[in-house]
Structure formats: C-alpha cells, structure tokens
Design an enzyme around this catalytic site. Structure first.
Site, PDB file in Angstrom:
ATOM      1  N   HIS A  84     -15.678  -1.465  -2.444  1.00  0.00           N
ATOM      2  CA  HIS A  84     -15.022  -2.024  -3.623  1.00  0.00           C
ATOM      3  C   HIS A  84     -14.541  -0.867  -4.502  1.00  0.00           C
ATOM      4  O   HIS A  84     -15.262   0.114  -4.697  1.00  0.00           O
ATOM      5  CB  HIS A  84     -15.964  -2.905  -4.437  1.00  0.00           C
ATOM      6  CG  HIS A  84     -15.353  -3.402  -5.718  1.00  0.00           C
ATOM      7  ND1 HIS A  84     -14.347  -4.341  -5.745  1.00  0.00           N
ATOM      8  CD2 HIS A  84     -15.594  -3.061  -7.012  1.00  0.00           C
ATOM      9  CE1 HIS A  84     -13.991  -4.567  -6.999  1.00  0.00           C
ATOM     10  NE2 HIS A  84     -14.749  -3.806  -7.786  1.00  0.00           N
ATOM     11  N   CYS A 122      -8.535  -4.994  -4.147  1.00  0.00           N
ATOM     12  CA  CYS A 122      -8.936  -4.143  -5.262  1.00  0.00           C
ATOM     13  C   CYS A 122      -8.492  -2.698  -5.074  1.00  0.00           C
ATOM     14  O   CYS A 122      -8.203  -1.987  -6.045  1.00  0.00           O
ATOM     15  CB  CYS A 122     -10.455  -4.224  -5.453  1.00  0.00           C
ATOM     16  SG  CYS A 122     -11.387  -3.687  -3.999  1.00  0.00           S
TER      17      CYS A 122
END
Length: 1237
Positions: free
Chosen positions: A1040, A1192
C-alpha cells in the site's frame, strides 16, 4: 514673555511633579483660597451664564476627592508624566509589518503638513496688502534625525544662518485682484534645506485674515505641547482694524469630518443682532448674538473643519472695534467647549494674552482702574492657569484614571474544568523480607498475601532449603519533571478573574509488609542448588569475579502473586496552593481589605475546599502575555490542604508466570565468594493521558553463599527523562514450576488471566483533572481602572519599555535567531552539497544544450561533444553561487544585512532577494551564456511567496525553485545526458518535500504480507535514484502506498519553528469519516503539526512536540474521525482514549511512527505554488479506484510527478484543475509580492 514662561513652568511643575499628599493639599488649598477671584475671572471672561463660574466649588470638591482616593494621585501623575515629549514608534506585529514600513519609510505621514485654518469673512475689503511672516521652533534630536533621513536628497540648499535644530516655517501672501485669488506660499526650511513647499490658492474670498497651524512633526506624536504665539500683521478693512493671533499647536489626530458653512462668494452681507443686549454693562456673551447672512444664491458648500483658536468655522462680522472685542469673546466661548489638557493649555495662553498684553484695552472696556490692572492681570493669569489645570485634573479624576472601591460578594456555582498532567511519585521504596530455615515452623503460619486473599496451599510446594530474599523497589523522579505548577481557572467576569496555582508534593512512600513468602527449589540429587531470579530483562553477562556466567534467556510477561497497595493517606498532596484574583481593567497595583476566598472543587476523585484570607499585591502575566494587577495569597485552610489526592498503586510481583511449568534458572557456584551482576532493559508501560515516552530499568544483584544460606538482594531503579509512561515498578522472583503442586499452578494461571486484563484505572494512576464546583470571594478591593476615552498608548507607556528600545531589541533578537538558524544549516551543508551539485550539473548542462540546440538544430555528435567540454569546464564554477550564499548566512555580510537594513523596505528587499539572486541568477547566467535571464511571468519565487523569509533556509528554497522551474529540461535532453540521477533530499529538510511511502497490505495475513513486502522492496534502499524512480512507476507492487508533504514554518509571535506533516493516500485516514483501507476508494488526507523544540546533538534530527488539535484547525468531531480511520495497526499498542486530547495524542504519536516504521521510497522538493495546488487537490476526495489501472500507487506516482514539475495527474477532474488554478492565484494575491516576478 519671561514672566509668562515662568508662570507656565510653575503651573506645569506644580502639576506634573510626582504629586505627594502634601503637594495636592497645597494645590487644593490654593484653589479654594482663590475661589472668589476665580469666580470673578470666570464671570469676566465667559459671562455670568458660563458653567465654569458655577463649577469652582465642585472643582475644589474634586480635588478633595483626589486626596480621599490617595491612589488616584499616582494615576494622575503617571498619566501626565507619561505624555511623551518626543515621537514614539509603536510596536508592530508580523501582520502589521507593511504598515510599519509605510510609517517608517513613507515621507508623507511624517513630514509636516500645513493648512489654512480659519477665514474671517466680512464687508468688501480694499487695499489688502502683501505680507510675510515666519514661525520658528526647536527640534528634538529624534525629530532632527527623522527629518534629515527622510527629507529628499535633492532638496534645495537655502542660505540660512539658523541652527540645524531649528525648523522655520515661512508664509508669503499675495492678492491677485484680476483673478480674485489670494495666494499663499508656505515653505519649510531645516538644516539649511528646503524640505517642503506648498502653495495655497484661495479663490472667491475677500480675505480679512487667515491662520496657519502645523499639524504634527511625526505621525506618532501623542502630545499637546505648550503653544507658541505669533502675531500676524494687521489687516485694514475699511475703517475697521483687527489684530488676529495664531497659535501653533502640536496635536495627535485631526478630525476629517467637514462642518457645513456658506461659501463666501454667495454672501452679500451678514447682520449680527443682540438679544436683550445692554452695551452699557459690557456683560455680553456669544449666546446673546445671532447671525443672519444674506445670500445671493441657494448653493450650500462644505469648507473643511478648522482647528486652532476658534475650533469652528463661525462667520464673523466686523463693524467696529467694540464688535471685534465681542467676536473675541465668542472665540472664548468656543474655547469653553474644549476638553482635557488642550483646553487647559489654550485657556491659560488666552488669559495671559488678554490680561498682560491687552490689559489697557480691557481696562477701557470694563472701566477697570489703571493702577491695579497690572497686578490684577498677573494674579488673574496665575489663577486662570490654576483653574485650567484644576479642570484637567478634575477631568482625569472623572473620566480617566480613578481608584474605586469595589465591594465583592461572589458566590458562584458556575463549574470550571481544568485538565492536569499525570502525577508521579518522586520517591517510593518498598522492602519485603522473608527468612526461612530448615526446621522452622510451617510456612502456612506465614501465608502469602494476594489482595487480601490467603494462600495456604503454597506451603505444600516449598522445599526445606533456607533462603533469605530481600526485594527492594525504588522509583526516583526529578522533582521538576512531574507535579509542576498548574493554573486552574475558577471564575471570570468582566472585571476580574479568580485562579488557583497549586504546587503538588508527595508523601515519602516507604511501605513495608512482612513477611512476604519466598520459595526456593532444591534438587537433592545434584551437588548444587538452582535458584531462579527474573528481573524482566534480557542480558547475558559474566559475574564480576568470573566464576560463573549468569544467564537469563529472553523476556517473559510478568504476572503478580502479591499486589501491594499504598494506602490513600500516603500518596499525592498539595504542597502549597496560591489563591489569585486579578483585575482586567486596573492600570495600577490593587489592594484590598477584609478579603476571604474559598474554592469548592474536585481534584481527581477527591472533593474538598481550599480557602485563603491573607492577600498581597502582585503582577500576573496571563496566557496571552498581558500583564495584570492582582492579589495573591497562600491557602491556609480547607479540607483539601492535607488530603490525599490520588491513590498510587505499585505492584510487587512474587512468583509465577503465564507458563508456570516452564523452568528458568540462574546457576552459580556454591563457593563462598561474592558475585555481582548488572544489566539494562527498556520497559514501556503505557498509561492513558500521559505523554509518549519510556523509562530505563537498571537492575543489579548481589549474591553470596555461606554455609548453605543464600542472601539475595535485587534492586530496581528507574531513571526518568522529561516524560514517562511508566506506571508500575516491580521486582519479581520466579519459582520453577516443578516446585509447585498442580493445584497451586492452576491457581496461578487463573490469577494470571485475571491480572493480565487488570490495569490501573486512569483516575487511580493520575489526577485526571480538576473541577471547580463553587467559587466564593468577598471583601473590598481598591482598583485603579482605565477608560476607553484615554488612548491605550498611555497605559502602554506606563507599563512597558520605550517602544524604540523594544524595536531595537526585537531586531537584535531576530538577527540572533536567524544566525542560530544559519548555524543550524551548517550541519545540513555536507548532506546537501552533493544534491546541490546534482542540480547545478543538470541545470547548467540543460541550459547549454538548449542554447546550442537553438543554433545547430537537433542534437548531433558535435553538439554532444561540445556540451561535454563546456560542462567539464564550468562544473566547478557553477557551485560558487551556492557556496557564497552558504557563507553569507554566518559571515559578516549576513550580519551587515541584519544590522543595518532589517526593518527598512530596502533592507527587506535585499534580504528577500539575496538567496534567489545569488543562487538562481548565478546558475541561469551560466546556463544562458552569461546573459541574465528574464523570469517568465507566472513563475513563483519562494522567497517572495514565503512570509517567513528571514528564518527560512534560502539554500533549500533556491534549490527547490530551480529544480521545479527548469527540471523539465533535464528530461528533454535525456538522450544527450548520460547522468540521469535525480535530486536526493531527506525528510528532515525545512522546505516543502513530497515523500512516497510503502507499507505491507493490511488485508493480507501477517506472515504473507510481511513476506511479500520484503520481497517487493528488497535492496531498494541501495539502488540509485533513477532505479527507485523507475520502481514507483510500476504500480502493481503488493504494497500500500501513500505520500507525505512536510515543511517547516516560523511562528511570528514566538520565533519558534513548527513542522507540518500532511498524509495523503487512497483510503487513508481523514477527518471526514470517509471509508478507509487498502481497497477503498476516495482520497484520504490529514495533517499534524509539531513544535520543533531542538535538534539532537548526535544526529541533528529534529526533536518535536505535538501541537494541540485546536491549533491545527480541527474540530472535536474531526479528531475522532481521524482516530477511528487510523487503522488497528497504528493504534493497537495504545489504550482506548477517554477524551479528545487522548485521541489526538494517539494520532500524533502514530503519525510520527508511520514515517519512522514505513519505508520511504523516494522524495522530491516541491515549489510553493504546487504545494498549494496539491492542498486543493486533496480536498476533492474523489478517486476512481481500480486495482490494476488506478490504485493507490498510481495516486502517489501522479502526486510525485506533479511535485517534480510534471502535469496535473489524470485522476484529477477538469473542474478541480480549474479550481486549483483559481485557488492558487487567490492565495498568491493575498500573500505574495509580485515585484520583480
């Protein structure tokens, strides 16, 4: 004239010397004794209906009131003596800096300005003759300096023999009959220079006389000085003659409100009539006269309001000599409407002129005997001066500063809440000793104590060995760390504030409990005995004598078998409590009589009272930095004074652990020698509401063996730094599981489960706060109040330093702070030197290549060769601009700039452009073949955009500007330049930096996500910047990603530095309750600010302290939203917060941990304009999430590219792009100076 000056000096000295009671008594007696004379004089001057004549007795009463309120004499003296005789410079904050420059640099508000004041209109005048007159007055040194510095350099030199300390005002009048214009040329000459010239044309008037007045010699003048009188020439008006007088007065502010009048051109004639006039008595006043102008038209115009003798634009007619005297009387009537010191000074001068210089005329009018007129005139002048000054005193007593009696009977039940920091004991000691020998009585006679429970079953598991065990736990904290002074708000009204200032102390916590059972384990089948000791640490060190190694494998969770509680009467208490009441409006110290105050309150969980009945005067600086006068006293009674405020629990652990069957031991030789062991371990004990940190535990053990008797002493000490989370101190002995029966082990397991979930309740471990339930205060206060009618500058003059000295000190402090900051930058230079070289190399080569390409067309081998040659020749030279700039921060040039130019517009411009001109121009000149470039309109220089330019780092700003503006050129010539490295910056820089972080995916199981993260980022930190840049462009890593924007700014009020840390990512925490997680859509962002309180001496890393959430601009709901969206991985080690302050503490601590624990992949500087645009971009929240095409990592890559000067990311909609541009433009319009951009 000398006698008149003597009278003035006498009266002023009588008034302005520090008045003692005797002096005021004499002045009062003199006024009372002259009451009859003053009454006659008032009637003579102002008419029988004048209120002054009837106020003489009230003035005497007012003076007696001054004596009654003896505190008012100090206020009056301070007020009068505080009137400055020289111009003042007000202290300006950061927001008013532009006003400061205007006031200091702009000549117009400071140089004298002159106006015509009054025009007396009358019958057609003939033969108005040209005339000249001049007024001169001395200048103070401050005024001389101001005028000499601010006067135009091209001023005309005038041959004049006057001294430099004199200013000469000249007025030359000429009447042009053909144009019907009266022209007056006004000039000002000082230091032999013509510094001012103004021509007045007065059209359409048949001028009888006019007056001039100097308004102010400096914009900040706040004083009415004694007037200087100058006679104007007589003006012949037919058969009438008038002698007019002008008064040159210095005033503070001039009203710009116009007053209505008739234009002279429309007046045909004016008729003055008297109502019930009796000319024989001479007792006439302005109230008895009426004026009826006959107009030639209906046009009404406005003439500027005049200032000076008349104070109005009254139309005066002159028919004969007697009428002119009555006109003079009308002026006196106008004077009676004046107020304050201005009225007093002007009345005194008027009386002196009338009674000394014109006494013959007065005698002839009022038929006064000539022999007594001179003495009467002198006496009248003295009494008139006393009367005027008495009026001024009475006015001050009535309107300005007066000591008042305030009878207070306060009984308020309004609740007030104050939050206190955790209270930790200063010194706590426990001694627990148990001795057991072979053949002694059964252990069951000395049972264990476990929170009141008896455990006789432990006797079954004890061996026959003899052990003497002494456990000692010591907790020592510096007195100045915890329990510091706090301020508790109790009550506040419009007039006063009631506060408590407690100081906490701690009982000497020495508590012994005997016996505490100790157990041992003996293996009879072996030649030596094993003993087990667990100090909750992990170390492996040999004994000091080297006989036997002491080994303790790993750390384990401790669980209690004995919990020792300190009784309530042996914990925190008040050492002293100060009761403070402060006045909001008093301008002088206050006093009181028969005072008593009492507070009924909760402190922690304990309720009681505190009271005080003895108070003394004090000065108190409130939270806003204002000085208040008040009364303070120490509380001497009340139930809280000797009460225990908080129960403090300290656990002593004896025996047992979660895996009771596990055997750990320390073995040592049975030889009768002495061994010593020592070690350290880091223990963290979180406590709700405390400030995040930890303490260090140091343990030492001393063991000796004599005749099979073991003496073991375990000492634990805690060394605390500035802030702690440690709540418990313990010593623990460990029992091998084999030494205990199954029943005992089962019981211990149950207790472990119970105590592992049992934590100290917050209110037991600390004093959470204070709640005031009732505030009582009664007594009489003597308060010297101020009033809104007196300028605040008067009080400032009484209570603060000279403003000029403050300004000098402020400049010195600013220079010192900037120099400290520049020294701070020195440790960065080594880190940044390589980055600077990279920028210059790229940009220099970029410019050369662009210049050659423009001449030769596409890049050819010839161009490449030429570029490399030029690059090699100029490589070292290109660094000179930055090196000069770096040296200038600490060497003499920097000090010269700060000392001589700071505070002037020129100096500000020099300093603002220093870094940009030195660094950027140096590079650009070399890039463009030594031709100075023209900066394109629309580009933004951070020096101009940043308000805090003085304490900012100019090297970083110049570096960022160049990189952002011209960094795109590097990509365009990438096929020519073989060195494709990018700029490397760390997250600890002062300017704006964007950093891309990656962390493991929280949606995956723990072993898998860690493994994938390591595999994905393995070796990344060792790769060069170009490789990392290529890595982030691959947006399918099993991680992430999010980004941070960090920068420093300066607090104008304190001069301290503050760090801003903004987090942004898809599905990241946010204050808007948006969904979060690795797969959620939407842009989440939040911001945390930290005060930079210092630099680590070893590493140079900033030491920071979180800023309260309110100062960061959040509401309480937004703080809870950020906390809830943080994610369990960031708050799993934190206990559940009870208040919004606790939640914000968790947010700040977790945010700081994020940037330390997550992996920073790459960073880049960002210009000011793009940082503003990103702020707006993040506020849109919208993001079309797609795991493969738009995740992301795509978001952070787009953010990174845009920060480096790239295009707006594709995921930003068109309407948001337009709004970004508008938002940035509006912001620049507010904060930027576009001069030279």
């Amino acid at each position: 004239m000398e006698q008149r000056q003597y009278i003035l000096d006498l009266v002023r000295r009588e008034l302005t010397d520090t008045p003692q009671t005797q002096d005021l008594q004499k002045l009062t007696e003199r006024i009372i004794s002259l009451e009859k004379t003053i009454t006659q004089l008032g009637t003579l001057l102002l008419g029988p209906n004048s209120t002054t004549a009837h106020e003489v007795s009230s003035l005497a009463t007012a003076m007696q009131k001054v004596l009654y309120y003896n505190r008012a004499k100090a206020a009056i003296s301070d007020f009068i003596m505080a009137i400055p005789r020289y111009p003042l410079y007000s202290y300006y904050g950061n927001d008013d800096i532009d006003d400061y420059h205007l006031a200091v640099v702009n000549r117009k508000p400071i140089l004298p300005q002159f106006r015509y004041l009054g025009l007396m209109f009358g019958k057609p005048a003939t033969g108005i003759q040209p005339y000249n007159f001049e007024v001169s007055f001395n200048l103070s040194k401050v005024e001389q300096t101001l005028i000499s510095e601010l006067a135009p350099t091209e001023s005309q030199v005038i041959e004049d023999m006057r001294r430099d300390s004199t200013m000469l005002l000249k007025a030359e009048g000429r009447y042009d009959k053909s144009l019907n214009v009266f022209t007056v040329l006004i000039t000002i000459i000082t230091s032999n220079k013509l510094i001012y010239s103004q021509r007045l044309n007065i059209p359409g008037h048949r001028v009888a006389s006019f007056e001039l007045m100097i308004i102010a010699n400096a914009v900040h003048t706040t004083v009415f000085e004694p007037a200087k009188v100058t006679k104007l020439p007589s003006c012949e008006l037919g058969t009438s003659s008038i002698m007019s007088t002008t008064f040159e007065i210095r005033v503070q502010d001039m009203s710009t409100l116009p007053s209505p009048a008739f234009h002279a051109r429309t007046i045909q004639s004016i008729k003055k009539t008297w109502r019930n006039a009796d000319f024989s008595t001479g007792q006439l006043s302005a109230e008895d006269a009426t004026y009826e102008p006959k107009m030639s038209g209906a046009e009404d115009v406005v003439i500027p309001h005049v200032y000076g003798l008349a104070e109005s634009c009254e139309i005066l007619t002159i028919s004969d000599v007697y009428e002119s005297v009555y006109n003079f009387e009308s002026l006196c009537y106008c004077y009676s409407k004046k107020s304050g010191m201005e009225m007093a000074v002007r009345m005194m001068m008027l009386a002196l002129e009338l009674m000394r210089d014109d006494y013959k005329q007065v005698n002839s009018i009022y038929d006064v005997d000539h022999q007594t007129s001179e003495s009467v005139g002198i006496l009248a002048g003295i009494t008139e001066g006393l009367l005027a000054n008495a009026k001024a005193i009475a006015l001050l007593v009535k309107h300005a500063v007066l000591s008042e009696e305030l009878q207070i009977n306060l009984n308020s039940i309004e609740q007030s809440y104050s939050r206190l920091v955790p209270l930790v004991p200063i010194y706590v000691t426990f001694d627990h000793v148990g001795t057991y020998s072979k053949g002694d009585a059964p252990i069951r006679d000395e049972p264990f104590s476990l929170t009141g429970l008896q455990l006789p079953m432990f006797a079954e598991g004890l061996s026959n060995s003899t052990i003497k065990t002494k456990f000692k736990s010591t907790w020592s904290v510096e007195p100045n760390v915890f329990g510091a002074d706090h301020t508790i708000d109790c009550y506040e009204s419009d007039d006063f504030i009631v506060l408590l200032k407690p100081k906490f102390a701690y009982w000497d916590h020495r508590y012994s409990h005997q016996p505490v059972s100790a157990v041992s384990y003996s293996d009879r089948g072996k030649s030596r005995t094993s003993y087990v000791l667990d100090c909750a640490s992990s170390y492996n060190e040999e004994s000091s004598l080297g006989y036997t190694s002491l080994f303790l494998a790993g750390r384990k969770a401790a669980s209690p078998c004995a919990l020792v509680n300190i009784p309530l009467n042996r914990s925190v208490k008040f050492e002293s409590v100060s009761f403070l009441i402060t006045s909001k409006r008093s301008v002088l110290p206050i006093s009181g009589e028969n005072l008593f105050g009492e507070i009924d309150m909760y402190i922690g969980r304990v309720r009681g009272t505190l009271n005080c009945n003895k108070f003394t005067s004090t000065e108190y600086i409130d939270r806003d930095g204002y000085k208040r006068y008040g009364l303070i006293g120490k509380c001497t009674g009340g139930s809280l004074l000797n009460a225990s405020l908080s129960p403090l629990w300290v656990r002593l652990f004896c025996g047992g652990h979660k895996n009771a069957d596990q055997i750990r031991f320390i073995g040592f030789s049975r030889t009768p020698v002495v061994g010593t062991l020592s070690g350290e371990s880091l223990e963290v004990y979180p406590m709700p509401g405390s400030i995040g940190s930890s303490g260090t535990l140091s343990q030492s053990g001393r063991m000796s063996i004599y005749n099979d008797v073991t003496s073991l002493e375990v000492t634990l000490s805690v060394r605390h730094e500035a802030s702690l989370e440690t709540a418990n101190v313990y010593a623990q002995s460990e029992i091998p599981g084999a030494a205990l029966s199954t029943e005992i082990r089962d019981y211990i397991r149950q207790q472990n489960l119970y105590y592992s979930d049992l934590g100290l309740r917050e209110e037991e471990a600390m004093i959470q706060g204070a709640v005031v339930m009732r505030t009582t205060f009664r007594g009489k206060l003597y308060v010297t109040k101020g009033t809104d009618s007196i300028p605040q500058s008067v009080y400032v003059w009484n209570t603060q330093l000279n403003d000029l000295a403050v300004a000098v000190k402020m400049t010195a402090d600013l220079a010192n702070a900037a120099e400290i900051r520049s020294k701070e930058n020195q440790f960065r230079l080594n880190e940044m030197e390589q980055a600077v070289r990279e920028i210059e190399n790229q940009l220099l080569l970029s410019g050369i290549i662009d210049g050659l390409a423009a001449l030769t067309g596409p890049a050819t081998p010839v161009v490449k060769k030429a570029a490399s040659l030029v690059f090699g020749a100029m490589k070292n030279m290109s660094r000179s601009g930055f090196r000069i700039l770096a040296a200038g921060l600490t060497n003499s040039y920097f000090k010269t700039v700060m000392t001589h130019f700071l505070g002037t517009r020129k100096g500000v411009e020099v300093w603002r452009g220093l870094g940009s001109a030195c660094a950027e121009s140096s590079v650009m000149i070399k890039m463009s073949g030594k031709t100075k470039p023209i900066v394109k309109e629309g580009s933004t220089d951070l020096f101009l955009a940043d308000k805090n330019f003085i304490l900012a780092d100019p090297i970083e700003f110049a570096k960022h500007n160049i990189s952002t503006k011209y960094g795109g050129n590097v990509e365009q010539i990438g096929n020519v330049v073989s060195d494709s490295e990018r700029l490397a910056v760390g997250g600890d820089l002062g300017s704006h930096v964007v950093t891309v972080f990656h962390r493991p995916l929280s949606i995956l199981p723990e072993p898998l996500r860690t493994l994938l993260f390591k595999l994905s980022t393995s070796g990344l930190s060792k790769r060069d910047l170009s490789a990392r840049e290529a890595w982030i462009r691959q947006t399918l890593h099993p991680t992430h990603s999010y980004a941070t924007i960090s920068y420093d700014y300066v607090l104008p009020k304190t001069g301290g530095n503050r760090r801003v840390l903004c987090f942004a990512g898809v599905g990241d925490p946010n204050p808007y309750n948006l969904p979060t997680g690795d797969k959620n859509v939407g842009i989440g962002s939040y911001m945390v600010e930290f005060d930079i309180i210092g630099l680590d001496k070893d590493t140079g890393v900033k030491v920071m302290r979180p800023v309260p959430w309110k100062q960061c601009g959040y509401t309480e709901e937004q703080v809870w939203s950020i906390y809830k969206t943080l994610g369990k991985e960031y708050r799993k080690v934190e206990l559940k917060p009870y208040t919004v302050e606790d939640a914000w503490r968790v947010i700040a601590k977790s945010s700081h941990k994020r940037v330390l624990s997550d992996k920073a992949i790459i960073s880049t500087p960002i210009s000011y304009e793009r940082q503003r645009a990103i702020e707006y971009m993040l506020s849109s929240h919208g993001f079309d999430y797609n795991l493969v095409l738009n995740n992301c990592q795509d978001f952070t890559r787009g953010l990174f590219d845009y920060a480096r000067g790239g295009p707006v990311p594709d995921f930003i909609e068109n309407d948001v792009r337009i709004a970004m541009i508008h938002s940035t433009s509006r912001h620049f319009a507010e904060v930027c100076s576009w001069v030279g951009v």
